[in-house]
Write a protein that holds these residues in place. Sequence first.
Motif, PDB file in Angstrom:
ATOM      1  N   VAL A   1      64.071  29.945 -10.665  1.00 45.69           N
ATOM      2  CA  VAL A   1      63.553  29.756  -9.305  1.00 45.69           C
ATOM      3  C   VAL A   1      62.975  31.039  -8.719  1.00 45.69           C
ATOM      4  CG1 VAL A   1      65.705  30.269  -8.069  1.00 45.69           C
ATOM      5  CG2 VAL A   1      64.101  28.607  -7.122  1.00 45.69           C
ATOM      6  N   TRP A   2      63.327  32.193  -9.297  1.00 45.73           N
ATOM      7  CA  TRP A   2      62.912  33.490  -8.752  1.00 45.73           C
ATOM      8  C   TRP A   2      62.606  34.427  -9.903  1.00 45.73           C
ATOM      9  CZ3 TRP A   2      62.396  34.771  -3.579  1.00 45.73           C
ATOM     10  CH2 TRP A   2      62.182  36.118  -3.281  1.00 45.73           C
ATOM     11  N   SER A   3      61.624  35.303  -9.727  1.00 42.48           N
ATOM     12  CA  SER A   3      61.291  36.311 -10.733  1.00 42.48           C
ATOM     13  C   SER A   3      61.009  37.627 -10.033  1.00 42.48           C
ATOM     14  CB  SER A   3      60.078  35.883 -11.553  1.00 42.48           C
ATOM     15  OG  SER A   3      59.690  36.893 -12.446  1.00 42.48           O
ATOM     16  N   ASP A   4      61.776  38.646 -10.347  1.00 39.75           N
ATOM     17  CA  ASP A   4      61.602  39.946  -9.688  1.00 39.75           C
ATOM     18  C   ASP A   4      60.276  40.610 -10.061  1.00 39.75           C
ATOM     19  OD1 ASP A   4      63.968  39.928  -8.225  1.00 39.75           O
ATOM     20  OD2 ASP A   4      65.133  40.756  -9.888  1.00 39.75           O
ATOM     21  N   LYS A   5      59.852  40.437 -11.302  1.00 39.29           N
ATOM     22  CA  LYS A   5      58.666  41.147 -11.778  1.00 39.29           C
ATOM     23  C   LYS A   5      57.484  40.234 -12.068  1.00 39.29           C
ATOM     24  CE  LYS A   5      61.421  44.843 -13.880  1.00 39.29           C
ATOM     25  NZ  LYS A   5      61.745  45.569 -15.149  1.00 39.29           N
ATOM     26  N   GLY A   6      57.652  38.946 -11.889  1.00 38.31           N
ATOM     27  CA  GLY A   6      56.610  38.007 -12.277  1.00 38.31           C
ATOM     28  C   GLY A   6      56.881  37.498 -13.675  1.00 38.31           C
ATOM     29  N   ARG A   7      56.469  36.270 -13.939  1.00 38.97           N
ATOM     30  CA  ARG A   7      56.759  35.655 -15.223  1.00 38.97           C
ATOM     31  C   ARG A   7      55.576  34.804 -15.659  1.00 38.97           C
ATOM     32  NH1 ARG A   7      60.553  32.130 -13.756  1.00 38.97           N
ATOM     33  NH2 ARG A   7      62.112  33.773 -13.644  1.00 38.97           N
ATOM     34  N   GLY A   8      55.007  35.136 -16.823  1.00 39.16           N
ATOM     35  CA  GLY A   8      53.882  34.356 -17.324  1.00 39.16           C
ATOM     36  C   GLY A   8      52.717  34.383 -16.348  1.00 39.16           C
ATOM     37  N   ALA A   9      52.298  33.213 -15.909  1.00 39.37           N
ATOM     38  CA  ALA A   9      51.178  33.114 -14.978  1.00 39.37           C
ATOM     39  C   ALA A   9      51.615  33.180 -13.521  1.00 39.37           C
ATOM     40  CB  ALA A   9      50.411  31.814 -15.221  1.00 39.37           C
ATOM     41  N   ASP A  10      52.926  33.315 -13.269  1.00 45.50           N
ATOM     42  CA  ASP A  10      53.430  33.320 -11.892  1.00 45.50           C
ATOM     43  C   ASP A  10      53.650  34.743 -11.396  1.00 45.50           C
ATOM     44  OD1 ASP A  10      53.567  30.525 -11.590  1.00 45.50           O
ATOM     45  OD2 ASP A  10      55.467  30.460 -12.679  1.00 45.50           O
ATOM     46  N   PRO A  11      53.264  35.041 -10.154  1.00 44.87           N
ATOM     47  CA  PRO A  11      53.518  36.370  -9.593  1.00 44.87           C
ATOM     48  C   PRO A  11      54.991  36.555  -9.277  1.00 44.87           C
ATOM     49  CG  PRO A  11      52.567  34.922  -7.930  1.00 44.87           C
ATOM     50  CD  PRO A  11      52.568  34.153  -9.214  1.00 44.87           C
ATOM     51  N   ALA A  12      55.362  37.776  -8.906  1.00 44.10           N
ATOM     52  CA  ALA A  12      56.753  38.072  -8.587  1.00 44.10           C
ATOM     53  C   ALA A  12      57.200  37.311  -7.345  1.00 44.10           C
ATOM     54  CB  ALA A  12      56.923  39.577  -8.370  1.00 44.10           C
ATOM     55  N   GLY A  13      58.509  37.035  -7.288  1.00 43.32           N
ATOM     56  CA  GLY A  13      59.091  36.345  -6.138  1.00 43.32           C
ATOM     57  C   GLY A  13      59.433  34.906  -6.473  1.00 43.32           C
ATOM     58  N   ALA A  14      59.397  34.065  -5.452  1.00 43.63           N
ATOM     59  CA  ALA A  14      59.692  32.647  -5.639  1.00 43.63           C
ATOM     60  C   ALA A  14      58.628  32.015  -6.539  1.00 43.63           C
ATOM     61  CB  ALA A  14      59.733  31.943  -4.288  1.00 43.63           C
ATOM     62  N   THR A  15      59.075  31.200  -7.498  1.00 45.00           N
ATOM     63  CA  THR A  15      58.154  30.645  -8.495  1.00 45.00           C
ATOM     64  C   THR A  15      57.659  29.239  -8.176  1.00 45.00           C
ATOM     65  OG1 THR A  15      59.973  29.713  -9.791  1.00 45.00           O
ATOM     66  CG2 THR A  15      59.307  31.986 -10.304  1.00 45.00           C
ATOM     67  N   GLY A  16      58.407  28.495  -7.370  1.00 43.59           N
ATOM     68  CA  GLY A  16      58.057  27.086  -7.154  1.00 43.59           C
ATOM     69  C   GLY A  16      58.352  26.236  -8.371  1.00 43.59           C
ATOM     70  N   PHE A  17      59.274  26.708  -9.225  1.00 43.58           N
ATOM     71  CA  PHE A  17      59.571  26.010 -10.481  1.00 43.58           C
ATOM     72  C   PHE A  17      60.048  24.587 -10.204  1.00 43.58           C
ATOM     73  CE2 PHE A  17      62.016  24.655 -14.105  1.00 43.58           C
ATOM     74  CZ  PHE A  17      61.398  25.243 -15.201  1.00 43.58           C
ATOM     75  N   GLY A  18      59.537  23.666 -10.994  1.00 45.20           N
ATOM     76  CA  GLY A  18      59.955  22.269 -10.929  1.00 45.20           C
ATOM     77  C   GLY A  18      58.932  21.347 -10.311  1.00 45.20           C
ATOM     78  N   VAL A  19      58.115  21.860  -9.395  1.00 49.25           N
ATOM     79  CA  VAL A  19      57.145  20.997  -8.713  1.00 49.25           C
ATOM     80  C   VAL A  19      56.177  20.382  -9.713  1.00 49.25           C
ATOM     81  CG1 VAL A  19      55.248  20.927  -7.048  1.00 49.25           C
ATOM     82  CG2 VAL A  19      57.311  22.261  -6.540  1.00 49.25           C
ATOM     83  N   ARG A  20      55.596  21.221 -10.565  1.00 50.32           N
ATOM     84  CA  ARG A  20      54.581  20.731 -11.507  1.00 50.32           C
ATOM     85  C   ARG A  20      55.179  19.738 -12.508  1.00 50.32           C
ATOM     86  NH1 ARG A  20      52.538  26.839 -12.367  1.00 50.32           N
ATOM     87  NH2 ARG A  20      54.653  27.121 -11.578  1.00 50.32           N
ATOM     88  N   THR A  21      56.392  20.023 -12.962  1.00 49.85           N
ATOM     89  CA  THR A  21      57.038  19.113 -13.903  1.00 49.85           C
ATOM     90  C   THR A  21      57.271  17.747 -13.275  1.00 49.85           C
ATOM     91  OG1 THR A  21      58.118  20.902 -15.123  1.00 49.85           O
ATOM     92  CG2 THR A  21      59.143  18.724 -15.254  1.00 49.85           C
TER      93      THR A  21
END
Length: 505
Positions: free
Chosen positions: A470-490
């Motif tokens: 749900v959160w990434s301090d440094k960014g992950r893949g195509a997502d910038p750092a911070g809240a990722t919004g994980f789950g919405v697209r799925t």
Amino acid sequence: MEFRCIPDALPTALQHWQGDCLAVGLFQGSEDGPDQPQLERLTAALGQSLAEPLQRRRFKAKPAESLSFDRLGATPQTLILVGLGKPASFCLTGLRQACAAASQAAVAAGCRHLALAMPLEALEAGAAAQAMAGAARLAPYSDQRFKGEAEPRTLPETISLIGVAASFEPSLAGVGAICAGVELARQLVAAPPNVATPQHLADTAAAIARDFGGELKLLERADCEALGMGAYLGVAQGSDLAPKFIHFTYRPAGSVQRRVVLVGKGLTFDSGGYNLKTAGSQIEMMKYDMGGSAAVLGAARALAELKPDGVEVHVIVAACENMISGGAVHPGDILTASNGKTIEINNTDAEGRLTLADALVYACKLEPDAVVDLATLTGACVIALGEEMAGLWSNSDGLADALLAAGQAEGEDLWRMPLRSSYKAGLKSQYADLKNTGPRPGGSITAALFLQDFVTPKLAWAHLDIAGTVWSDKGRGADPAGATGFGVRTLVHWICSGATSGTTA
């Protein structure tokens, strides 16, 4: 942001496209640098002057590596080269990362019209177009709501996909709705707990219903008491803020072939209660303990705009805080959930499953084809899977497979975990029907087994533990750092694909 498709390959496409920024993806060659045939085709299209600065600046075409050039007096005036890594490992994930890097570089250069030229021959065209558009839209996201002076930024007005058939352009119309849902989830998770309160979540659901159509039913504390929601209200009783039980409904215009329920954990702040979170436990980050509710509300916003046919979607959030006060639940208390089961509280910091218990009972009474809950539920899941994958538990192989496929299609990785029935012995209580936590080993599994006790037998159900994603301090893949919004697209992909039913194994 408008998406356009340009079916021509790069040299021909440049004759008809007059934007200010072009991003080109390059594979790594056999040596430590870009693929030479690709580079030769590019220099033939844009001029031999590229070769010298490429060598000087040591561009190696590693995945998501980017290099920007200003081309004074030329069109396009900004050229961005993006590394794709080795061709053999190139996939939709790499495509998303490359387009995200290109989009971020275009924003840094102040470009208004961006074209993306990527090698798409080995990818399914429709999925590639969706991935390119979504990554380019979401990557420049920056949350500056709480800064005294926002940093000025220019976002692209149009994004053109070179080499993508014009027939795919209508399908890109929905990308904006999905990305808006992801951005809403990011905003909810990132907002401080004095802003993103239970009332704020209720107001967000009301705004979705008002702006995009939908029904909202809001249950206050007295309504929840009448339904016997003792587990949920037991968590809420320590806070000065009133709990809000949110039930949003999207109904299709035509007949209903399927009915699904999305349930999101809605702890807007989790102190741990009397099992207080201590130094090193990230108590200051417990604003993101409502990441599950953010995901389902983001999905609700996207679905309400997309308006998929034939599926009725219910979104449930039992929103509250977990705080300490003279009225807070004690370790050792016994609560009674709305299905009559009694729960001994042996850890007040395992509160999310208590709120979900009553939410799941409520969801099952809607007689859906499937129920999916999302929750930042356990640190044990983070230890097991890290920060790049969410755990998936399900009593239905069909439902699990559909969610895994949806996550893979959208770049949100899920890993199916076992519902091992023998582990349920760890939840046995001497005084109540069950305890709210089991032993430390297998903690994410016993948490899922706890939730299963509040799901109607034979009803297809899945639980997603998104604590690590749900959160990434440094960014992950195509997502910038911070809240990722994980789950919405799925969730949106799963529902819109029509694979929303399943049966227990």
